[in-house]
Design a protein around this motif. Sequence first.
Motif, short mmCIF file in Angstrom:
data_model
loop_
_atom_site.label_atom_id
_atom_site.label_comp_id
_atom_site.label_asym_id
_atom_site.label_seq_id
_atom_site.Cartn_x
_atom_site.Cartn_y
_atom_site.Cartn_z
N GLU A 145 -21.55 -33.69 11.39
CA GLU A 145 -20.94 -32.40 11.09
C GLU A 145 -22.05 -31.38 10.87
OE1 GLU A 145 -17.80 -31.74 11.18
OE2 GLU A 145 -16.82 -33.70 11.07
N ALA A 170 -19.17 -31.92 4.73
CA ALA A 170 -18.11 -32.13 5.72
C ALA A 170 -18.22 -33.50 6.35
CB ALA A 170 -18.17 -31.04 6.80
N GLN A 219 -19.05 -36.30 4.88
CA GLN A 219 -19.07 -37.32 3.83
C GLN A 219 -18.41 -38.64 4.24
OE1 GLN A 219 -17.31 -37.67 -0.73
NE2 GLN A 219 -17.82 -35.68 0.12
#
Length: 256
Positions: free
Chosen positions: A153, A158, A160
């Motif tokens: 990402e 984002a 994770q």
Amino acid sequence: MEGYILETCVDSVESAMAAERGGANRLELCGNLIIGGTTPSPALYEEVRRHCGLRIHALIRPRFGDFCYTEHEFRIIRGEVKLFRELGADGVVIGCLRPDGTLNLEQMKALMEEAGNMSVTLHRAFDVCSDPYKTLEEAVDLGIDTILTSGQENGCLAGQKLLTELAEQADGRIDILIGSGVDASAIRELYPKVKTHSYHMSGKVTLGSEMEYRKEGVNMGLPSLSEFEIWRTSEEKIREAAEALQGFQKMQDGRK
């Protein structure tokens, strides 16, 4: 010794020194961070080495853009890996892809041989590969030490979910180094959830040029970039990130 890695990407001696003062324990040395980083010059490496005691990993990237390289570009990359090994760099940061988004294993094997005993990081070419799970296994098989990733990402928060999956898949066989958007607040959110203690950040701030006379309307590069702004690493941002990591380490040590 710290139980974490806080790597700072820098493209100047001033930033390297600020990173060390702030508590970073490793550098990724680059040129031109404003375009995502390119290979640093040998003179920059030597000047940073003179003024900074941290481990230095040199980014090897001949140009801005994708990671699918021509034969000429690959020869340059291989030559630069050899050059930084001879200069005494502690590691190199590399990555080559095929047009279909898979890791270019032939090129990567050649670079691993050239790297010798240096530590090797697979850079964010990983974040644009077609199959991160397969690529992780290939990186392990190649003997790569670290994967730098945002979880495919634009920012690590984002990414994770994938970061958590990659850390679990890695299971200590290869280090997952979290990058892109890392600061103290991101560390505080990710550290308890993702099974990795390694973070990569620039900690950059924008400084004004010391130029008093400013010729307007003449650009040396992209018109969208000001000629009178300079990126530098903020010692304070690095310190905040280091303190966040140290806080988690103390909590873990207290539970032992």
